[in-house]
Structure formats: C-alpha cells, structure tokens
Design an enzyme around this catalytic site. Structure first.
Site, PDB file in Angstrom:
ATOM      1  N   ARG A  89       0.820  -1.214   0.000  1.00  6.63           N
ATOM      2  CA  ARG A  89       0.000   0.000   0.000  1.00  6.63           C
ATOM      3  C   ARG A  89       0.852   1.262   0.000  1.00  6.63           C
ATOM      4  O   ARG A  89       0.398   2.323  -0.442  1.00  6.63           O
ATOM      5  CB  ARG A  89      -0.934  -0.019   1.214  1.00  6.63           C
ATOM      6  N   TYR A 111     -14.596  21.689 -10.337  1.00  6.95           N
ATOM      7  CA  TYR A 111     -15.112  20.393 -10.776  1.00  6.95           C
ATOM      8  C   TYR A 111     -16.273  19.985  -9.878  1.00  6.95           C
ATOM      9  O   TYR A 111     -16.153  19.986  -8.645  1.00  6.95           O
ATOM     10  CB  TYR A 111     -13.963  19.400 -10.695  1.00  6.95           C
ATOM     11  N   ASP A 119      -6.443  22.101  -8.423  1.00  6.67           N
ATOM     12  CA  ASP A 119      -6.676  21.109  -9.472  1.00  6.67           C
ATOM     13  C   ASP A 119      -6.095  21.687 -10.750  1.00  6.67           C
ATOM     14  O   ASP A 119      -6.644  22.623 -11.344  1.00  6.67           O
ATOM     15  CB  ASP A 119      -8.181  20.852  -9.608  1.00  6.67           C
ATOM     16  N   LYS A 127      -6.789  11.836 -17.172  1.00 16.57           N
ATOM     17  CA  LYS A 127      -6.963  12.677 -18.352  1.00 16.57           C
ATOM     18  C   LYS A 127      -5.705  12.643 -19.233  1.00 16.57           C
ATOM     19  O   LYS A 127      -5.380  11.639 -19.833  1.00 16.57           O
ATOM     20  CB  LYS A 127      -7.328  14.085 -17.920  1.00 16.57           C
TER      21      LYS A 127
END
Length: 395
Positions: A61, A114, A186, A211
C-alpha cells in the site's frame, strides 16, 4: 545505470524521468510490480524499511518500484518535493483537502470547481464540521474578504470546470500565505507542462492523471504533488486513509506520460482551431477558450500559462430539445461521454443553469463542453458544422 534527466529539457525529462533500466535487467520501462506483502531478510532490514524517506516500502500500500517511478517523474515535472498517487482524480482532490483540515475549520473554494469536488465539500466536509465558502473565481486578491480566522485551505481550479474562467492564482496564493492557509489546486487542464502551479504559489498541485497523463482513456488515476513544507501533511493524510493506486494503472500512466508533450501540443492546436471555427456561429452565444484573444481570461492565461489543452466550452443559445438531440445525435467523430484528455474527441451538454452561489451565469442556453482529440482538425470542424446545421434545421 539510472537515466539522469533532471537538468534536461521537459521533453527529455518526460522520456527518461523515473526510469532506471539497470535495476530491471535493462528493461526500458519500469515493470509492473504487483504485491502486498514485502518481506525482509533481517530485523535490521525490516526496521530500515519503516524509516522516513526509505524508498523501499514495508507494505504494498505504501508503494512499489512502479509507484515510485511514476511519482518521481510527476514530482520532477511539477517542480515539487514529492508526489503521491490516488485511485482517481476525485480521490486526489478529496483526500488532499481532508489532509489539511479538521473539525471546526473553514475552506475557501472557487465557485466553479469540478462538480464532484464541490459535492465533496457540501456533502462530506460538512459532516465533519468543516464549512466551505464558495468565492467568485474572478475575485483575485479580493478573496481576502472571505477569509475567517479559521480558514485553513484555499482550493482553486484554473481554468474553471465548464465555464473556463482563468483565476489569478498568484494573487490568491499571496493572500492565502499571509493568512497561513494552504493552497490546493486542481491543475488538470494545463498539466504540469503548461502551468507551473507550485511556482505560482500553490502548495499542493493535483492532476487527474486519468486525463492527459494517461492519455488513452483506459485507466483511472490521480496524483498530488506538494512542496517540501506541505509534503508531510499530505503524505500522512493519504496514508491514514489507505490511499494508493493499482500497478497496472500506474504502468499505463507511465506509458502515457512519455508522449505527453507531443500529444498536448496537438490537443492545443486542434482545440484553438476548432474553437476559432465556432466563433460567431448563429447557434452559439459565446466560445469559452482562454487561448482566444477575445476571451476574458486571455490576458491572465498569456501571463501565467505556457500552453493550452484541447478542452473548451461554448454557450449555446436556447433551443428546443429536438434541436439539442439533432446536434448531439449527428456527431460522427465526437463521442458523448464523461472525462476528457484521451486521444478521442468528446462533446457533452450541461444543464442551462450552471450552479453558482456568487456570480450568476449570464447565459440561458446549455453549455457544450468540447474536447478536441487527435483527429485531423479539419475533419473535426466539418463534423461540428454538420451537427450544428442539423440542429438549425429543427428550429
């Protein structure tokens, strides 16, 4: 031997960053490392794995060589201290926010971020006793008026989602710094190539790597990059919430990032040419693309950005459902779908009234968000014009 590219041009760093073929039998690409348990040969080795800064993790992890390779190249591109991966762009936004706030704190957030990030603030942060004030994205240094003694984070996105305002990030960051608040951004639209978020005063820069970084619409991934001062808080917050990303998605992101510069230049060129072709169309009230000279955000974009992506929007004039259906159903090259940043072109409608709590949205029609892919731009223009002609026929 490791490939040293830190002092090279961005194009060279994209190709060579995070790679060390000598560690993997000469393999050009860092292999996919799948694993949870990581064993040690001695107690001393096990103890060393848990020391801060040791690149060899004690558990899957906390990262693998595939993770480290991707994080290294992104941190280098962002000009940051270190990066950390998340399973999606939204999780990168949400967990970065949570890392820097606690019950009783106050967050300032751009009113045009967003949508899912806004929903996280409204639906989740409120449950923890954290209040959010949504400010005018064009406020600049005027956000000072919205600060409270308990304001801990300023969350920004530029250009804005759907409406594409360009924010004065340096002015906002200066106000935040004077108040002791952390600035989280962002930065997906421009990528690290076209906006140096940390260099403009941001503390944590987020990429929805789904993206442009992945670039092929086949993986979900987020990544956040921090300054040295902000890194311990970001890393602890992510680890406390068990955040990581799968090795296959990381491998796909590493594959995509090698061609990021080449792809973004074409997305930029196609997007600008497509946007220009729509200016003045009788069904369109306004084209929203900051790289166009007449756009209200063009001056700030020219000052702070070094390029543009393929994503922009148009405010349509009000039209009946039949005309909207004719528009969308006529596309041959534009897919109707969420996300963007892949090789393919997309188009998606918003509702006529975009949610705003500060600055009223001036247009009564739908917004058509367009992502210019890597197709021939003249083909894209012809496809868009044909769809608009079919919509006009329904009026």
């Amino acid at each position: 031997m490791a490939v040293h590219a830190s002092k090279s041009s961005v194009q060279t760093r994209l190709v060579h960053g995070g790679r060390n073929p000598a560690c993997f039998s000469g393999m050009v690409n860092t292999p996919v490392h799948r694993g949870s348990t990581v064993v040690a040969a001695s107690l001393a080795e096990w103890d060393s794995r848990k020391e801060p800064g040791n690149p060899t993790a004690s558990y899957g992890r906390f990262g693998t060589p595939t993770t480290r390779s991707f994080e290294q190249v992104v941190a280098d591109l962002e000009g940051g201290y270190r990066s950390i991966v998340f399973p999606s762009g939204l999780s990168a936004c949400a967990l970065s926010l949570l890392a820097f706030v606690r019950s009783g704190d106050h967050v300032l957030m751009s009113d045009a971020v967003y949508g899912p990030t806004r929903q996280f603030a409204e639906n989740v942060l409120t449950r923890f006793g954290i209040q959010t004030t949504f400010f005018d994205p064009l406020a600049g240094a005027g956000i000072r008026a919205d600060f409270r003694p308990n304001t801990r984070v300023v969350f920004v996105e530029s250009p804005s989602s759907w409406t594409f305002e360009v924010l004065d990030i340096p002015a906002m960051a200066e106000v935040a710094k004077s108040a002791g608040a952390t600035v989280i951004m962002d930065n997906t639209w421009a990528s690290p190539l076209y906006f140096n978020a940390l260099g403009h005063g941001v503390d944590v820069s987020i990429q929805a790597a789904t993206k442009y970084i992945v670039g092929h619409s086949d993986a979900l991934l987020g990544v956040a990059t921090a300054t040295e001062a902000a890194w311990p808080t970001l890393a602890k917050g992510a680890h406390d919430c068990g955040q990581t990303a799968g090795p296959d998605d990381l491998y796909l992101a590493l594959r995509g990032i090698r061609t990021l510069d080449v792809r973004l230049r074409q997305h930029w060129a196609n997007g600008v040419k497509l946007a220009q072709s729509l200016v003045g169309h009788p069904l369109i009230e306004r084209v929203m693309h900051p790289a166009l000279p007449d756009d209200p955000g063009h001056k700030l974009w020219t000052r702070d950005f070094t390029g543009a992506s393929g994503l922009f929007g148009v405010a349509l004039k009000p039209m009946p459902r039949a005309a909207l259906a004719a528009l969308m159903d006529s596309f041959r090259l534009f897919g109707i779908g969420l996300s963007w940043g892949g090789f393919e072109s997309l188009a998606l409608l918003s509702e006529p009234v975009l949610r705003r709590s500060v600055r009223p949205w001036p247009h009564r029609g739908h917004v058509l968000r367009i992502h210019a892919g890597l197709e021939n731009v003249d083909d894209l223009i012809a496809d868009m014009r044909e769809a608009l002609r079919n919509a006009q026929a329904q009026l």
